[in-house]
Scaffold this active site. Structure first.
Site, PDB file in Angstrom:
ATOM      1  CG  HIS A  34      -2.126  -0.995   0.848  1.00 51.75           C
ATOM      2  ND1 HIS A  34      -2.160  -2.263   1.354  1.00 51.75           N
ATOM      3  CD2 HIS A  34      -3.200  -0.878   0.029  1.00 51.75           C
ATOM      4  CE1 HIS A  34      -3.225  -2.887   0.879  1.00 51.75           C
ATOM      5  NE2 HIS A  34      -3.871  -2.066   0.077  1.00 51.75           N
ATOM      6  CD  GLU A  42      -9.734  -8.116  -1.717  1.00 55.67           C
ATOM      7  OE1 GLU A  42      -8.710  -7.554  -2.114  1.00 55.67           O
ATOM      8  OE2 GLU A  42     -10.495  -7.591  -0.879  1.00 55.67           O
ATOM      9  CG  ASP A  94      -5.320  -8.706  -0.933  1.00 58.05           C
ATOM     10  OD1 ASP A  94      -4.193  -8.884  -0.437  1.00 58.05           O
ATOM     11  OD2 ASP A  94      -6.064  -7.781  -0.602  1.00 58.05           O
ATOM     12  CB  CYS A 102     -10.217  -2.125  -8.300  1.00 57.17           C
ATOM     13  SG  CYS A 102     -10.490  -3.289  -6.965  1.00 57.17           S
TER      14      CYS A 102
HETATM   15  C1  PEP Z   1      -6.498  -5.738  -4.247  1.00 52.19           C
HETATM   16  O1  PEP Z   1      -6.286  -6.552  -3.356  1.00 52.19           O
HETATM   17  O2  PEP Z   1      -6.223  -5.936  -5.447  1.00 52.19           O
HETATM   18  C2  PEP Z   1      -7.082  -4.428  -3.929  1.00 52.19           C
HETATM   19  C3  PEP Z   1      -7.443  -3.611  -4.878  1.00 52.19           C
HETATM   20  O3  PEP Z   1      -7.188  -4.081  -2.612  1.00 52.19           O
HETATM   21  P1  PEP Z   1      -5.923  -3.663  -1.708  1.00 52.19           P
HETATM   22  O4  PEP Z   1      -4.751  -3.435  -2.632  1.00 52.19           O
HETATM   23  O5  PEP Z   1      -6.297  -2.437  -0.981  1.00 52.19           O
HETATM   24  O6  PEP Z   1      -5.737  -4.844  -0.831  1.00 52.19           O
HETATM   25 MG    MG Z   2      -7.166  -6.313  -1.405  1.00 48.39          MG
END
Ligand code: PEP
Ligand code: MG
Length: 589
Positions: free
Chosen positions: A201, A443, A467, A514
């Site tokens: 992140h 995910e 994920d 996403c």
């Molecule tokens: C993902 O897991 O692809 C996602 C978009 O959520 P995050 O990256 O916040 O875990």
């Molecule tokens: Mg995620």
């Protein structure tokens, strides 16, 4: 293991992995979390006397502490061992060191802890480089004493990245998402970390903040010093210390070329993300904070495909209230009109923690009590957020989705709580959109496999590839040691995405992506070929993805899918994707 790759004259290069594009130049600030590392803060002329007084007081306090320690050791172990502290006392009384600190303080007008740390660090480095065991020992003494003095200067104030007041390039062993959320984007020219990965992140935030960044430098934070002059190349993952004139010239040329490409891409803002043969793919942007919405509007995205609301909960002492959240969501919803914002419910845990909640430490936080699992147990926190989202849906085009759904019962429980919130708001006479679309992030492999079952309970799917990849291949998305195993084109990932899209479409749902895969233009032909309806990525990447979509035709994407159907090698699949990308928008690569 060092990642220093070349040394030419005084220029040194460290190779990492570029995670956020751009080039930055400036002085380094090394942020060490394992020590009391002071921030660099400008001080006014009139503050100098008080800085000197603080410095003197810290030296006296340090001297007192060393004497006290010496006495304790003399009594418990013996005078001989206690004498090692004589050398430490010499450091706090060293006139040359003290005078240089005072001179630098007057000249640079920076807070005295950062000046002392810098000057003492230089002394220690010079000594440690001399081939003499006695002097090397002295370098260690200086390190030790420096830590003590800085600690005394900082008192209990601790580190606060947000309070830095001079522009710099931040170098750290690691930065947490909470650290990154505190960064002042006008002061942090770029950052580089020893640890980290593309889908952490922290890296995701760097892209949102438009800060050039790289990760995976192994031990560069040990080798670089605050004040070093560097050039940071976020495209190629390089930190170049003391760049030569030739290097600076080459980078100047590169910047000119990149600016030209960016300007071309910016012209696409008002255009549609539609393929040559007329297939429209919704291209939206991911945000972490309400302020990111400005970038989204500039990028030409069709709304927000993922609003990671957990950043709202980080770096604060108290939980956000329903009103706080309603205000933030309403603002974003209004700003993106007429497009929609997909608000993801709280996804705390993993690498994002809120200190105020005192969540227990876990051995495997990514597999632990996070996201929807946490929310279903902390109904008070969850319902506060659901109410705020519902209320914002009365004002703008709001959709909502749950993260980390692993099975049907979890989804049903979340939907039941949502229904409770609807009933409460109705009873209170507060408006909301009763038809607000509710989706599930897919995910977790178990959710992907039963996507046909989950499809009956929601309005859309959004695939969280970050994920999904880590769980399917069992490869920690943060661990740079195994990052070579983190392969979006692994045949299993392609099969799972196909299953999710097919299950969604069979139930008339739209299906988006996403995760970071959506912003990788090498993979756009693959995702389009698999039938994905929406791509949501960091705003900075939106124009590039739009150009990629506009250059592709679905026939070529479908042919790619045919070509990789029986390919069981991730690298060869990636090469086939790249070939399609290169033949359609080679200039972007
Ligand atoms: C993902 O897991 O692809 C996602 C978009 O959520 P995050 O990256 O916040 O875990
Ligand atoms: Mg995620």
């Amino acid at each position: 293991m060092s990642n220093e790759v070349t040394t030419a004259g005084s220029e040194r290069r460290f190779q990492g992995v570029g995670v956020s594009p751009g080039i930055a130049r400036g002085a380094v600030f090394v942020y060490r979390t394992d020590e009391e590392q002071p921030v660099v803060r400008k001080v006014e002329e009139r503050e100098i006397p008080s800085e000197i007084a603080r410095f003197e007081a810290a030296l006296i306090a340090t001297r007192g502490q060393i004497l006290e320690m010496q006495e304790r050791i003399a009594q418990s172990i013996g005078a001989k061992d206690a004498s090692i502290f004589d050398a430490h006392l010499l450091v706090v009384e060293d006139r040359t060191l003290i005078d240089e600190v005072l001179r630098t303080l007057q000249r640079d007008r920076l807070n005295v802890e950062s000046v002392f740390s810098q000057v003492a660090g230089r002394y220690a480095k010079t000594l440690s480089e001399i081939d003499d065991p006695y002097l090397r020992e002295r370098a260690l003494d200086i390190h030790d004493v420096t830590r003590r003095v800085v600690h005394n200067l900082m008192g209990k104030r601790g580190r606060d990245l947000a309070s830095m007041t001079t522009p710099h390039i931040l170098i750290a062993h690691n930065l947490t998402p909470s650290d990154t959320a505190q960064l002042n984007r006008s002061l942090v020219l770029g950052f580089a970390t020893d640890a980290g990965s593309k889908t952490s992140h922290t890296a995701i935030m760097a892209r949102s903040l438009n800060i050039p960044a790289l990760v995976g430098l192994h031990d560069a934070s040990e080798q670089l010093n605050t004040g070093d002059h560097v050039l940071l190349d976020g495209y190629n993952g390089l930190v170049i210390v003391n760049p030569t004139d030739q290097t600076l010239w080459e980078y100047g040329e590169l910047e000119i070329k990149k600016t030209e490409v960016e300007e071309q891409l910016n012209k696409l803002r008002e255009t549609q993300s539609t393929t040559v043969d007329g297939r429209h793919v919704i291209l939206s942007a991911n945000i972490e904070m309400p302020e990111d919405i400005e970038q989204v509007k500039l990028s030409g995205a069709e709304g927000v495909g993922l609003y990671r609301t957990e950043f709202f909960y980080l770096n604060r002492a108290e939980l956000p209230t329903e009103e706080d959240q309603f205000e933030a969501y309403r603002k974003v919803a209004q700003e993106v009109q007429p497009h929609s914002v997909i608000i993801r419910t709280l996804d705390l845990g993993g690498d994002k923690f809120m200190s105020a909640l005192n969540l227990p430490e876990e051995l495997n936080p990514f597999l632990g009590w996070r996201a929807i699992r946490f929310c279903l147990e902390r109904e008070d926190i969850f319902k506060t957020q659901l109410r705020a989202i519902l209320r914002a849906s009365a004002v703008g085009n709001v959709r909502m989705m749950y993260p980390m759904i692993s099975g049907l019962e979890e989804l049903r429980r979340a939907n039941r709580l949502l229904e409770e919130c609807r009933n409460e708001l109705r009873a209170e006479g507060l408006p909301f959109n009763p038809d607000m679309e509710v989706g599930a992030m897919i995910e977790i492999p178990s959710a992907a496999i039963i996507a046909d079952v989950l499809a009956k309970e929601v309005d859309f799917f959004s695939i969280g590839t970050n994920d999904l990849i880590q769980y399917s291949i069992a490869v920690d998305r943060l661990n740079e040691r195994i990052s070579h195993l983190y392969e979006p084109t692994h045949p299993a990932i392609i099969r799972l995405i196909r299953m999710i899209v097919d299950a969604g479409h069979a139930h008339s749902l739209w299906v988006g992506v996403c995760g970071e895969m959506a912003g990788d233009i090498l993979l756009a032909p693959l995702l389009l070929g698999l039938g994905v309806d929406e791509l949501s990525t960091g705003a900075a990447l939106v124009p590039r993805v739009k150009r990629a979509v506009q250059s592709l035709d679905i026939a070529a994407c479908l042919k790619l899918i045919e070509d990789v159907k029986h390919d069981d090698n991730a690298a060869s699949i990636l090469a086939k994707c790249e070939a399609v990308a290169r033949s359609h928008y080679g200039d972007l690569l």
